[in-house]
Design a protein around this motif. Structure first.
Motif, PDB file in Angstrom:
ATOM      1  N   LEU A  55       9.575  11.432   7.497  1.00  0.00           N
ATOM      2  CA  LEU A  55       8.582  10.619   8.169  1.00  0.00           C
ATOM      3  C   LEU A  55       7.407  10.418   7.212  1.00  0.00           C
ATOM      4  N   LYS A  56       6.866   9.222   7.211  1.00  0.00           N
ATOM      5  CA  LYS A  56       5.768   8.938   6.276  1.00  0.00           C
ATOM      6  C   LYS A  56       4.575   9.849   6.507  1.00  0.00           C
ATOM      7  N   ARG A  57       4.405  10.309   7.740  1.00  0.00           N
ATOM      8  CA  ARG A  57       3.276  11.188   8.025  1.00  0.00           C
ATOM      9  C   ARG A  57       3.506  12.620   7.531  1.00  0.00           C
ATOM     10  N   SER A  58       4.680  12.893   6.977  1.00  0.00           N
ATOM     11  CA  SER A  58       4.971  14.250   6.510  1.00  0.00           C
ATOM     12  C   SER A  58       4.147  14.639   5.290  1.00  0.00           C
ATOM     13  N   GLY A  59       3.656  13.652   4.534  1.00  0.00           N
ATOM     14  CA  GLY A  59       2.768  13.948   3.423  1.00  0.00           C
ATOM     15  C   GLY A  59       3.467  14.014   2.073  1.00  0.00           C
ATOM     16  N   PRO A  60       2.659  14.009   0.999  1.00  0.00           N
ATOM     17  CA  PRO A  60       3.203  13.927  -0.360  1.00  0.00           C
ATOM     18  C   PRO A  60       4.001  15.145  -0.800  1.00  0.00           C
ATOM     19  N   THR A  61       3.628  16.319  -0.334  1.00  0.00           N
ATOM     20  CA  THR A  61       4.334  17.531  -0.772  1.00  0.00           C
ATOM     21  C   THR A  61       5.802  17.487  -0.364  1.00  0.00           C
ATOM     22  N   LEU A  62       6.058  17.086   0.867  1.00  0.00           N
ATOM     23  CA  LEU A  62       7.445  17.027   1.344  1.00  0.00           C
ATOM     24  C   LEU A  62       8.212  15.916   0.630  1.00  0.00           C
ATOM     25  N   LEU A  63       7.533  14.832   0.295  1.00  0.00           N
ATOM     26  CA  LEU A  63       8.181  13.754  -0.445  1.00  0.00           C
ATOM     27  C   LEU A  63       8.675  14.254  -1.794  1.00  0.00           C
ATOM     28  N   ILE A  64       7.835  14.977  -2.486  1.00  0.00           N
ATOM     29  CA  ILE A  64       8.204  15.536  -3.790  1.00  0.00           C
ATOM     30  C   ILE A  64       9.358  16.527  -3.638  1.00  0.00           C
ATOM     31  N   MET A 114       0.828  -1.212   0.000  1.00  0.00           N
ATOM     32  CA  MET A 114       0.000   0.000   0.000  1.00  0.00           C
ATOM     33  C   MET A 114       0.858   1.256   0.000  1.00  0.00           C
ATOM     34  N   VAL A 115       1.974   1.217   0.727  1.00  0.00           N
ATOM     35  CA  VAL A 115       2.876   2.367   0.744  1.00  0.00           C
ATOM     36  C   VAL A 115       3.491   2.572  -0.643  1.00  0.00           C
ATOM     37  N   ARG A 116       3.963   1.485  -1.240  1.00  0.00           N
ATOM     38  CA  ARG A 116       4.563   1.591  -2.576  1.00  0.00           C
ATOM     39  C   ARG A 116       3.554   2.143  -3.581  1.00  0.00           C
TER      40      ARG A 116
END
Length: 217
Positions: free
Chosen positions: A105-114, A17-19
């Motif tokens: 952290l996974k809870r940081s959200g998609p914006t920070l991932l990008i 699900m994470v992937r």
């Protein structure tokens, strides 16, 4: 982004699900493309050798080879951003010492991932805000500043202080009225003199050395 090849990303996480979630977010970006997935660290090493991604997103707790060891093995050849549920100080410290280009952290959200992927491609290191200040304070408190291999110039010390204050290359360039390219050159010189492998190690040195503008108010 016309004419620029998209950033090739490999996702390593033992939860499907994470992937899938990461893939949906990243494939929606015009400058990114997910080229592969791996459910454990050993598979991630194989995929990295085969696919030669620009960035690997690595969970920490994976079977066979964990994300910290994966980061160490890929250091110097592939940019690795650790993305995890766990923000234990030792995990953060080890990941960055092993050459990680980011810690989220996974809870940081998609914006920070990008943002983290784009920062890694630009030579920067992005860390989830929840852990940044605690991490730098901890590194400074337990590690005295290393003696530089060569003395830093006044400009280099100024830039190291701004890195420790959380400024990006673009912000440092604007603050000092110099080009981003000049900032990168200075940072390369600072890294060489300190033996630092990333911005966090530069920032930790600046905190420990008590350079001005390094401590948040």
């Amino acid at each position: 982004m016309t004419g620029v090849a998209p950033t090739r990303v490999l996702i390593a996480d033992d939860h499907a699900m994470v992937r899938n979630g990461f893939r949906l977010v990243l494939d929606a970006q015009p400058d990114m493309s997910v080229v592969g997935e791996a459910a454990d660290g050993a598979a991630a090493l194989e995929q990295a050798a085969l696919l030669r991604p620009d960035v690997v997103l690595a969970d920490i707790r994976m079977p066979k080879v964990d994300g910290l060891e994966l980061t160490r093995r890929l250091s110097g050849t592939t940019r690795v951003i650790v993305v995890t549920t766990f923000d234990h100080d030792e995990y953060v410290h080890t990941a960055l010492r092993n050459g990680a280009c980011g810690f989220l952290l996974k809870r940081s959200g998609p914006t920070l991932l990008i943002e983290a992927i784009r920062a890694a491609m630009a030579g920067d290191t992005l860390i989830s805000p929840q852990v940044t200040v605690r991490l730098l304070r901890g590194l400074a408190d337990r590690e005295p500043p290393a003696e530089p291999r060569e003395p830093l110039t006044e400009r280099e010390r100024e830039i190291a202080a701004l890195v420790a204050a959380g400024r990006t290359n673009a912000e440092i360039a604007a603050d000092l009225f110099i080009s981003p390219g000049t900032v990168k050159t200075h940072l390369a010189n600072v890294s060489g003199k300190l033996g630092a492998r990333n911005r966090v190690e530069i920032a930790a040195w600046a905190w420990a050395a008590g350079l001005p503008a390094t401590h948040p108010k």
